[in-house]
Design a protein around this motif. Structure first.
Motif, PDB file in Angstrom:
ATOM      1  N   THR A  72      78.449  -2.862  -9.278  1.00  5.25           N
ATOM      2  CA  THR A  72      79.105  -1.574  -9.515  1.00  5.25           C
ATOM      3  C   THR A  72      80.382  -1.473  -8.688  1.00  5.25           C
ATOM      4  O   THR A  72      81.440  -1.091  -9.198  1.00  5.25           O
ATOM      5  CB  THR A  72      78.168  -0.418  -9.133  1.00  5.25           C
ATOM      6  OG1 THR A  72      76.888  -0.677  -9.680  1.00  5.25           O
ATOM      7  CG2 THR A  72      78.685   0.901  -9.640  1.00  5.25           C
ATOM      8  N   GLY A  73      80.260  -1.822  -7.415  1.00  4.65           N
ATOM      9  CA  GLY A  73      81.423  -1.786  -6.541  1.00  4.65           C
ATOM     10  C   GLY A  73      82.521  -2.711  -7.041  1.00  4.65           C
ATOM     11  O   GLY A  73      83.703  -2.373  -6.998  1.00  4.65           O
ATOM     12  N   ALA A  74      82.113  -3.891  -7.554  1.00  2.72           N
ATOM     13  CA  ALA A  74      83.090  -4.837  -8.071  1.00  2.72           C
ATOM     14  C   ALA A  74      83.803  -4.253  -9.288  1.00  2.72           C
ATOM     15  O   ALA A  74      85.022  -4.330  -9.408  1.00  2.72           O
ATOM     16  CB  ALA A  74      82.399  -6.151  -8.438  1.00  2.72           C
ATOM     17  N   LEU A  75      83.034  -3.613 -10.180  1.00  5.01           N
ATOM     18  CA  LEU A  75      83.619  -2.989 -11.370  1.00  5.01           C
ATOM     19  C   LEU A  75      84.613  -1.905 -10.965  1.00  5.01           C
ATOM     20  O   LEU A  75      85.733  -1.840 -11.477  1.00  5.01           O
ATOM     21  CB  LEU A  75      82.515  -2.388 -12.239  1.00  5.01           C
ATOM     22  CG  LEU A  75      82.980  -1.676 -13.502  1.00  5.01           C
ATOM     23  CD1 LEU A  75      83.495  -2.699 -14.510  1.00  5.01           C
ATOM     24  CD2 LEU A  75      81.866  -0.863 -14.130  1.00  5.01           C
TER      25      LEU A  75
ATOM     26  N   ASN B 115      77.213  -9.346  -4.852  1.00  2.00           N
ATOM     27  CA  ASN B 115      76.827  -8.413  -3.801  1.00  2.00           C
ATOM     28  C   ASN B 115      76.684  -6.997  -4.305  1.00  2.00           C
ATOM     29  O   ASN B 115      75.837  -6.243  -3.835  1.00  2.00           O
ATOM     30  CB  ASN B 115      77.871  -8.427  -2.678  1.00  2.00           C
ATOM     31  CG  ASN B 115      77.521  -9.430  -1.614  1.00  2.00           C
ATOM     32  OD1 ASN B 115      76.429  -9.388  -1.064  1.00  2.00           O
ATOM     33  ND2 ASN B 115      78.416 -10.353  -1.344  1.00  2.00           N
ATOM     34  N   ASN B 116      77.539  -6.599  -5.212  1.00  2.20           N
ATOM     35  CA  ASN B 116      77.535  -5.215  -5.679  1.00  2.20           C
ATOM     36  C   ASN B 116      78.313  -5.115  -6.990  1.00  2.20           C
ATOM     37  O   ASN B 116      79.514  -4.876  -6.992  1.00  2.20           O
ATOM     38  CB  ASN B 116      78.174  -4.331  -4.599  1.00  2.20           C
ATOM     39  CG  ASN B 116      78.210  -2.873  -4.985  1.00  2.20           C
ATOM     40  OD1 ASN B 116      77.942  -2.523  -6.129  1.00  2.20           O
ATOM     41  ND2 ASN B 116      78.559  -2.032  -4.045  1.00  2.20           N
TER      42      ASN B 116
ATOM     43  N   TYR C 263      81.402 -13.724  -5.475  1.00  2.00           N
ATOM     44  CA  TYR C 263      80.647 -13.114  -4.374  1.00  2.00           C
ATOM     45  C   TYR C 263      80.585 -11.588  -4.537  1.00  2.00           C
ATOM     46  O   TYR C 263      79.545 -10.965  -4.324  1.00  2.00           O
ATOM     47  CB  TYR C 263      81.294 -13.443  -3.027  1.00  2.00           C
ATOM     48  CG  TYR C 263      80.998 -14.831  -2.518  1.00  2.00           C
ATOM     49  CD1 TYR C 263      79.729 -15.174  -2.079  1.00  2.00           C
ATOM     50  CD2 TYR C 263      81.995 -15.796  -2.468  1.00  2.00           C
ATOM     51  CE1 TYR C 263      79.453 -16.448  -1.600  1.00  2.00           C
ATOM     52  CE2 TYR C 263      81.733 -17.069  -1.990  1.00  2.00           C
ATOM     53  CZ  TYR C 263      80.466 -17.391  -1.561  1.00  2.00           C
ATOM     54  OH  TYR C 263      80.192 -18.651  -1.094  1.00  2.00           O
ATOM     55  N   ALA C 264      81.731 -10.988  -4.892  1.00  2.78           N
ATOM     56  CA  ALA C 264      81.780  -9.525  -5.013  1.00  2.78           C
ATOM     57  C   ALA C 264      80.814  -9.038  -6.089  1.00  2.78           C
ATOM     58  O   ALA C 264      80.066  -8.082  -5.882  1.00  2.78           O
ATOM     59  CB  ALA C 264      83.214  -9.072  -5.317  1.00  2.78           C
TER      60      ALA C 264
ATOM     61  N   ARG D 215      86.033 -15.598  -4.989  1.00  6.69           N
ATOM     62  CA  ARG D 215      85.842 -14.363  -4.251  1.00  6.69           C
ATOM     63  C   ARG D 215      85.203 -13.293  -5.135  1.00  6.69           C
ATOM     64  O   ARG D 215      84.292 -12.583  -4.716  1.00  6.69           O
ATOM     65  CB  ARG D 215      87.206 -13.868  -3.725  1.00  6.69           C
ATOM     66  CG  ARG D 215      87.133 -12.582  -2.925  1.00  6.69           C
ATOM     67  CD  ARG D 215      86.399 -12.744  -1.616  1.00  6.69           C
ATOM     68  NE  ARG D 215      86.952 -13.809  -0.811  1.00  6.69           N
ATOM     69  CZ  ARG D 215      88.092 -13.705  -0.127  1.00  6.69           C
ATOM     70  NH1 ARG D 215      88.786 -12.598  -0.158  1.00  6.69           N
ATOM     71  NH2 ARG D 215      88.537 -14.711   0.573  1.00  6.69           N
TER      72      ARG D 215
END
Lengths: 333, 515
Positions: A212-215, A209-210, A205-206, A202
């Protein structure tokens, strides 16, 4: 108007059942293509529907697919490794050196896998620690790793691997089922579970996809990427073991150009080259499609250079098909 | 209030305005950004446009430059209505804007930047380079800039780039020059040079629209003012007739109580203590204590260092100095993962990039920081994921077709609810909300405010960064004001007034207000 007093609106989990989603997926389209090619091959050559011939056909893709599974995860996470074929060359050369020093089969396998992982670690460190783009880093290491192999071997070759080492690339587990095919099937299951069923998958994928958002969501983005580079290196090491065992020798030109075939397999399998989406079943079907096409054309005595034209057309065709289909439907409305 | 009437009937009304925005309305989904506003610009005069963040200033700029089409009203140029259908129309009419970050090209020369798109042509339609350099040199010297037209833009300082942007604006023979916060990135001497330049432009008869938050510069260079609040005109007139206090009152003057359903929460023990937090460039010496059940507001102008500080608090950037104590333990937070462990979570201002992963489904967004809770030996259990996502999204009254819809398909307000749900699912001690209602519709805004209040009542500690005064006033128990990376005031109770907030944020000293 407190939240607790109003009855919250119920939101369904899903609108389409997972079964429905699966029917409409890329994998289904690809499977249809695979079946079509299978039928065409059967009609084109009387030798195609033979158990041993089909078994031979699997060697066209098993080693590439091992790498493609790890590469799929890496590409989904938004990175790429173009040095995989050169890692095979270096790992194979390292095994050759170990063999010259008298190493037995278990040590040879360990040397192959360890060399692959070291190369992966080197790529991963450059990408995550220095923040360099992976496409540039691995174009560099592509030359570096194979260059080392040329320095060690020159024009020569390592021959004379131990007899029991041949088991990996030439052995059969049962009837026509080769060792390589079993390794391929096991890895398909392992990577399928890893990507689709674990929390690590998971996060892959994160990150893709993004990042910065994942961080910001507390994912250790660099660690995820490092693990994927290590895995890709390890799988390249494993492919080096199988390929060296199958060929019975090491030349520095071993597995030349294989990185592009691996990436082709991954993209054909429906993985977005920009990261963020894709699946292991897709890559598995893509492996079969590529194997069937090359083998079928081989039976028809089509030369290798023409084969690569077919593979290229197939890739463009399969990718363009859904786009053309939706454009055509829009025009009709 | 004076001079609300249409014409500048205030003494200098004998010269008609060059450009007038007449009764302009602009509606975005859920928001009326401009509501029948009027703006007059006069030749040879500087008009300051003043208002809080969100008052409609940037919408005016975009309407004037043809980027937005108004939904009502008309633009009058020298008294006749003109349609500004495209940016090219606006440029042709002689309106030019110098934005905070004007698009310039690093690898091109100064002259090429000035004349890109309208370079003088010679024979065969080729660019007449000599003429271009000559004209650029003339324009630059007319504004007193000592820059060679041949230098590449990347070799110039920020202030010099600004002059190039201004030269570019002048090269199209503009009648109206819009300057949107032109001094934001400049040093004091550079600002002085800019003032002189504005005087030069005035002398050339240009009409200048000057947008700024800083009162000292408004009083230094503006001849007239126009104040907007919530997309409406609240005042216009001549600078000589007003004081800073008058302008501040116009900017904020409204009742802020009823909109915000702040509930009484019991304020308990210290939860988060921040001591001496500093960063080499962004902020310095931040000290405060956050208590259980408290909503602590952080007010300041855009760029005051509030978001940078918050992101440092959750381990995105490293502080150069300072320590945090969370729930009794002194901790060093080096990554968001460690912040989550310490119970500090952050709802960022940039939802699309930092807050949510738009191309992934709602339920996967919600469970992303809580995957260890919804998985077993590393394997995710989807039923539990859906259950967790459902629990928190329904508490926030999320509106979505299904939980496997991608977050990108939702409205801004619902995206924000997903991000807040994601963080509440980690059961934090401290939740930091950075501009929590920016760009979302009124309905979702109320839901977010109501929910924030409920969270505090349940014992969560809330930090709210906001540039909206009503939101800050309505929601906070206590407010810290930041300016230029420093804490300049801590306000609560009777000391917490809109006027004091604005004074502290923009740096007007005189009449007290410090606590």
């Amino acid at each position: 108007m407190s939240m607790s007093q109003t009855t919250p609106r119920h939101i369904p989990d899903r609108l389409r059942s997972p079964m429905q989603a699966r029917l409409m997926s890329w994998e289904s389209l690809l499977l249809a293509v695979a079946v079509g090619i299978f039928i065409l091959n059967t009609l084109a050559s009387p030798y195609f529907l033979d158990a041993w011939n089909l078994s031979d056909a699997t060697f066209n893709f098993t080693e590439k697919a091992m790498i493609a599974f790890a590469m799929a995860l890496l590409i989904i996470a938004g990175e790429i490794d173009l040095s995989v074929a050169s890692i095979i060359a270096l790992a194979s050369t390292a095994m050759g050196v170990a063999m010259e020093m008298g190493a037995g089969t278990p040590v040879l396998v360990l040397v192959g896998l360890a060399t692959g992982m070291l190369c992966g670690a080197f790529n991963g460190a450059l990408v995550t620690k220095l923040g360099l783009p992976s496409i540039v880093v691995t174009i560099g290491t592509m030359s570096l790793f194979r260059g080392l192999s040329y320095i060690i071997l020159g024009d020569g070759a390592f021959r004379g691997y131990p007899a029991d080492f041949a088991w990996f690339g030439q052995g059969y587990v049962f009837w026509v089922i080769s060792v390589e095919f079993v390794i391929f099937a096991l890895l398909a299951v392992v990577f399928g579970l890893l990507l689709h069923k674990t929390s690590f998958g998971r996060t892959v994928y994160a990150v893709g996809n993004n990042p910065t958002g994942a961080l910001f969501s507390g994912i250790r983005v660099d660690r995820v990427k490092m693990i994927l580079f290590l895995l890709t290196g390890l799988m390249s090491g494993l492919a080096a073991v199988c390929l060296t065992s199958r060929l019975g020798s090491t030349r520095p030109s071993i597995a030349s150009g294989m990185e592009l075939e691996v990436v082709t397999m991954v993209v054909l399998g429906g993985v977005n080259i920009l990261g963020g989406s894709g699946s292991i079943p897709g890559v598995v079907i893509a492996a079969f499609v590529m194997g069937l096409v090359t083998f079928g054309l081989g039976l028809l005595n089509v030369p290798g250079i023409v084969m690569s034209i077919f593979i290229g057309l197939l890739l463009i065709g399969v990718i363009a098909l859904p786009r053309l289909w939706s454009m055509w439907r829009k025009k009709r409305v | 209030m004076r001079n609300l009437g249409p014409q500048g009937a205030d003494g200098s009304g004998d010269t008609p305005p060059v450009l007038t925005l007449d009764n302009i309305t602009k509606v975005f989904p859920g928001v009326k950004a401009l509501d029948g506003v009027r703006l007059d610009l006069y030749a040879g005069q500087v008009t300051a446009l003043i208002g809080e963040n969100g008052a409609g200033k940037s919408t005016v700029v975009k309407t004037l430059t043809g980027i937005y089409q108004p939904d009502g009203g008309q633009i009058l140029l020298g008294g006749t209505p003109v349609p500004f259908a495209t940016p090219q129309d606006a440029a042709k009419a002689g309106v030019t804007a110098i934005h905070q970050e004007t698009v310039l090209f690093d690898e091109l020369s100064v002259a090429e930047n000035v004349f890109i798109g309208h370079a003088p042509k010679g024979r065969f339609g080729l660019i007449d380079t000599a003429a271009m350099y000559k004209k650029t040199g003339e324009i630059l010297s007319s504004i007193g800039a000592k820059i060679s037209p041949a230098v590449k833009l990347k070799d110039l300082s920020i202030a010099s780039r600004h002059l190039v942007a201004i030269a570019r604006a002048l090269s199209v023979e503009a009648q109206v020059v819009i300057m949107d916060e032109p001094t934001a990135a400049l040093s004091q001497t550079e600002i002085e040079e800019l003032y002189e330049l504005v005087d030069t432009l005035k002398a050339q008869g240009k009409a200048i629209l000057f947008i700024s938050h800083k009162f000292d510069e408004i009083f230094r260079i503006a001849d007239r003012f126009t104040v907007f609040r919530d997309g409406q005109l609240v005042g216009a007139g001549i600078m000589n007739d007003v004081t800073e206090a008058d302008l501040v009152k116009m900017m904020v003057g409204r009742s802020v109580d009823q909109l915000f359903p702040k509930r009484e929460a019991e304020i308990g023990e210290d939860v988060l203590v921040v001591a001496g937090y500093s960063h080499p460039t962004e902020f310095e010496d931040i000290n405060f204590t956050l208590r259980r059940g408290e909503i602590l507001g952080f007010y300041g102008l855009v760029g005051a260092g509030r978001s940078e500080f918050m992101q440092s608090l959750i381990g995105i950037t490293k502080p150069s100095k300072g320590a945090v104590r969370v729930g009794g333990d002194i901790r060093v937070i080096r990554s968001p993962a460690e912040a989550i462990k310490a119970g500090i979570v952050y709802v960022p201002e940039d939802r699309g990039k930092q807050g949510a992963i738009l191309d992934m489904p709602i339920f996967q967004n919600v469970t992303l920081p809580s995957l260890h809770k919804t998985s077993n030996n590393g394997f995710v259990r989807m039923a539990e994921e859906f259950a967790l996502a459902r629990e928190y999204t329904e508490r926030l009254d999320l509106r979505a077709a299904s939980l496997d819809t991608n977050v990108g398909a939702l409205s801004g307000g619902n995206q924000q609810k997903v991000v807040i749900a994601k963080w509440l699912a980690t059961k934090p001690r401290v939740i930091i909300l950075d501009e929590p209602t920016k760009g979302i519709d009124i309905g979702s805004k109320a839901a977010v405010h109501d929910f924030m209040s409920e969270l505090a009542a349940q014992g969560l500690s809330v930090i709210m960064v906001s540039s909206e005064i009503p939101e800050i006033m309505g929601m906070s128990d206590r407010v810290i004001v930041m300016r230029d990376g420093r804490m300049v005031a801590e306000l609560e109770g009777d000391a917490l007034t809109p006027e004091t907030l604005v004074r502290q944020a923009v740096g007007i000293r005189e009449t007290g207000g410090d606590t």
